[in-house]
Design a protein around this motif. Structure first.
Motif, PDB file in Angstrom:
ATOM      1  N   GLU A  29       0.829  -1.202   0.000  1.00  0.00           N
ATOM      2  CA  GLU A  29       0.000   0.000   0.000  1.00  0.00           C
ATOM      3  C   GLU A  29       0.872   1.265   0.000  1.00  0.00           C
ATOM      4  O   GLU A  29       0.582   2.238  -0.704  1.00  0.00           O
ATOM      5  N   GLU A  30       1.943   1.250   0.785  1.00  0.00           N
ATOM      6  CA  GLU A  30       2.845   2.403   0.826  1.00  0.00           C
ATOM      7  C   GLU A  30       3.510   2.635  -0.521  1.00  0.00           C
ATOM      8  O   GLU A  30       3.635   3.772  -0.983  1.00  0.00           O
ATOM      9  N   LEU A  31       3.955   1.560  -1.147  1.00  0.00           N
ATOM     10  CA  LEU A  31       4.625   1.701  -2.435  1.00  0.00           C
ATOM     11  C   LEU A  31       3.654   2.185  -3.501  1.00  0.00           C
ATOM     12  O   LEU A  31       3.995   3.057  -4.316  1.00  0.00           O
ATOM     13  N   ALA A  32       2.445   1.642  -3.504  1.00  0.00           N
ATOM     14  CA  ALA A  32       1.451   2.070  -4.485  1.00  0.00           C
ATOM     15  C   ALA A  32       1.168   3.563  -4.365  1.00  0.00           C
ATOM     16  O   ALA A  32       1.032   4.273  -5.372  1.00  0.00           O
ATOM     17  N   ALA A  33       1.113   4.052  -3.138  1.00  0.00           N
ATOM     18  CA  ALA A  33       0.850   5.474  -2.917  1.00  0.00           C
ATOM     19  C   ALA A  33       2.034   6.339  -3.327  1.00  0.00           C
ATOM     20  O   ALA A  33       1.864   7.536  -3.627  1.00  0.00           O
ATOM     21  N   ARG A  34       3.202   5.754  -3.357  1.00  0.00           N
ATOM     22  CA  ARG A  34       4.432   6.504  -3.647  1.00  0.00           C
ATOM     23  C   ARG A  34       4.749   6.558  -5.140  1.00  0.00           C
ATOM     24  O   ARG A  34       5.467   7.455  -5.589  1.00  0.00           O
ATOM     25  N   LEU A  35       4.227   5.633  -5.928  1.00  0.00           N
ATOM     26  CA  LEU A  35       4.604   5.541  -7.332  1.00  0.00           C
ATOM     27  C   LEU A  35       3.886   6.583  -8.179  1.00  0.00           C
ATOM     28  O   LEU A  35       2.733   6.919  -7.927  1.00  0.00           O
ATOM     29  N   PRO A  36       4.549   7.082  -9.225  1.00  0.00           N
ATOM     30  CA  PRO A  36       3.905   8.044 -10.127  1.00  0.00           C
ATOM     31  C   PRO A  36       2.936   7.358 -11.083  1.00  0.00           C
ATOM     32  O   PRO A  36       2.861   6.121 -11.150  1.00  0.00           O
ATOM     33  N   SER A  37       2.228   8.156 -11.846  1.00  0.00           N
ATOM     34  CA  SER A  37       1.288   7.642 -12.835  1.00  0.00           C
ATOM     35  C   SER A  37       2.001   6.723 -13.828  1.00  0.00           C
ATOM     36  O   SER A  37       3.137   6.993 -14.241  1.00  0.00           O
ATOM     37  N   GLY A  38       1.314   5.650 -14.207  1.00  0.00           N
ATOM     38  CA  GLY A  38       1.871   4.701 -15.156  1.00  0.00           C
ATOM     39  C   GLY A  38       2.524   3.499 -14.515  1.00  0.00           C
ATOM     40  O   GLY A  38       2.805   2.512 -15.198  1.00  0.00           O
ATOM     41  N   TRP A  39       2.772   3.573 -13.205  1.00  0.00           N
ATOM     42  CA  TRP A  39       3.356   2.463 -12.466  1.00  0.00           C
ATOM     43  C   TRP A  39       2.269   1.727 -11.681  1.00  0.00           C
ATOM     44  O   TRP A  39       1.275   2.332 -11.277  1.00  0.00           O
ATOM     45  N   SER A  40       2.477   0.438 -11.450  1.00  0.00           N
ATOM     46  CA  SER A  40       1.518  -0.362 -10.703  1.00  0.00           C
ATOM     47  C   SER A  40       2.243  -1.267  -9.720  1.00  0.00           C
ATOM     48  O   SER A  40       3.463  -1.481  -9.825  1.00  0.00           O
ATOM     49  N   THR A  41       1.499  -1.805  -8.768  1.00  0.00           N
ATOM     50  CA  THR A  41       2.029  -2.758  -7.794  1.00  0.00           C
ATOM     51  C   THR A  41       1.199  -4.035  -7.878  1.00  0.00           C
ATOM     52  O   THR A  41       0.308  -4.261  -7.045  1.00  0.00           O
ATOM     53  N   PRO A  42       1.445  -4.889  -8.878  1.00  0.00           N
ATOM     54  CA  PRO A  42       0.645  -6.110  -9.040  1.00  0.00           C
ATOM     55  C   PRO A  42       0.934  -7.111  -7.928  1.00  0.00           C
ATOM     56  O   PRO A  42       1.849  -6.929  -7.120  1.00  0.00           O
ATOM     57  N   SER A  43       0.143  -8.171  -7.910  1.00  0.00           N
ATOM     58  CA  SER A  43       0.372  -9.243  -6.945  1.00  0.00           C
ATOM     59  C   SER A  43       1.782  -9.782  -7.094  1.00  0.00           C
ATOM     60  O   SER A  43       2.324  -9.871  -8.195  1.00  0.00           O
ATOM     61  N   ALA A  44       2.372 -10.141  -5.959  1.00  0.00           N
ATOM     62  CA  ALA A  44       3.767 -10.584  -5.940  1.00  0.00           C
ATOM     63  C   ALA A  44       3.882 -11.812  -5.052  1.00  0.00           C
ATOM     64  O   ALA A  44       2.970 -12.126  -4.275  1.00  0.00           O
ATOM     65  N   PRO A  45       5.003 -12.540  -5.156  1.00  0.00           N
ATOM     66  CA  PRO A  45       5.228 -13.647  -4.216  1.00  0.00           C
ATOM     67  C   PRO A  45       5.172 -13.158  -2.776  1.00  0.00           C
ATOM     68  O   PRO A  45       5.346 -11.964  -2.496  1.00  0.00           O
ATOM     69  N   ARG A  46       4.945 -14.073  -1.857  1.00  0.00           N
ATOM     70  CA  ARG A  46       4.806 -13.698  -0.457  1.00  0.00           C
ATOM     71  C   ARG A  46       6.046 -12.960   0.041  1.00  0.00           C
ATOM     72  O   ARG A  46       7.174 -13.302  -0.305  1.00  0.00           O
ATOM     73  N   PHE A  47       5.829 -11.924   0.822  1.00  0.00           N
ATOM     74  CA  PHE A  47       6.870 -11.080   1.404  1.00  0.00           C
ATOM     75  C   PHE A  47       7.568 -10.210   0.360  1.00  0.00           C
ATOM     76  O   PHE A  47       8.636  -9.672   0.624  1.00  0.00           O
ATOM     77  N   ARG A  48       6.953 -10.044  -0.817  1.00  0.00           N
ATOM     78  CA  ARG A  48       7.562  -9.247  -1.875  1.00  0.00           C
ATOM     79  C   ARG A  48       6.624  -8.138  -2.323  1.00  0.00           C
ATOM     80  O   ARG A  48       5.404  -8.255  -2.221  1.00  0.00           O
TER      81      ARG A  48
END
Length: 242
Positions: free
Chosen positions: A203-222
């Motif tokens: 959630e923190e990373l998603a809020a920090r990224l600029p437009s055009g970037w995404s935070t898709p599902s990742a392996p556990r702890f990633r």
């Protein structure tokens, strides 16, 4: 100690230019084993990198920013070659100590390492099909992160994937126990736990990224920061002999 927020001011021992060189070398040499256990790149390759590589005609250029000892780059190149892609892998890192270990460990052709920053490659007009990094985001301050993301976009003709640890109490406890066999004589345990404390939640990373970037599902702890840039054109070099 609390994991409710990032401890972005916490320093890692191996980032000290005056740190014990023997312990540093052991740490770098053991990163391959650690990353095989925790980084999840095989799954990310299958789900995200391989489709991007399949869209490239001819030789593929793959850049690893902050490559360290180079084990992730070598692994991705092996996976891509196993699938029939002609791959040129380039790893960059500003630390000559890390690059020395990477050079010693690299037996595969088509993988090279350079002492460089991403912005220097941008200034030189270089382009790559895919740009990746592993365990880099948590090291960066706010302006450095902005610079990395901008440089990645400028360098990547197809795809950027930055993979890092996701901060959580479970990750912290699991790493503290699981790293024990590999930790003696190295910085792995201390710096690994500090890395988790410095890292983002999804959630923190998603809020920090600029437009055009995404935070898709990742392996556990990633956590993953992904940018797709199809249609921006091919890299300027590396297409010969496809």
């Amino acid at each position: 100690m609390t994991l409710s927020s990032r401890d972005e001011h916490l320093a890692e021992l191996m980032d000290d230019p005056e740190c014990d060189p023997v312990r540093l070398r052991r740490t770098l040499q053991r990163f391959g084993a650690v990353n095989r256990l925790v980084s999840g790149w095989d799954g990310v390759y299958r789900s995200t990198l391989r489709p991007a590589l399949a869209s490239v005609e001819g030789r593929v250029r793959l850049l690893d920013i902050g490559c360290g000892a180079g084990d992730v780059l070598r692994r991705l190149v092996r996976l891509a070659r196993r699938d029939g892609f002609a791959v040129e892998g380039v790893g960059i890192d500003p630390d000559p100590r890390a690059l020395a270990v990477a050079e010693e460990a690299s037996a595969a052709g088509g993988v090279t390492y350079r002492k460089a920053y991403a912005h220097e490659l941008v200034a030189a007009g270089e382009r790559f099909d895919v740009v990746v990094s592993n365990h880099l985001l948590h090291h960066l301050g706010s302006s450095e992160l902005d610079g990395l993301l901008a440089d990645s976009e400028a360098l990547a003709a197809r795809l950027c994937v930055h993979s890092d640890i996701e901060r959580s109490a479970v990750a912290y406890a699991a790493f503290a126990v699981g790293i024990t066999p590999l930790a003696p004589g190295s910085f792995l345990r201390t710096d690994g736990l500090r890395s988790i404390r410095r890292s983002y939640t999804r959630e923190e990373l998603a809020a920090r990224l600029p437009s055009g970037w995404s935070t898709p599902s990742a392996p556990r702890f990633r956590v993953l920061a992904v940018h797709r840039s199809e249609g921006r054109g091919a890299p300027r070099t590396g297409r010969e002999g496809g």
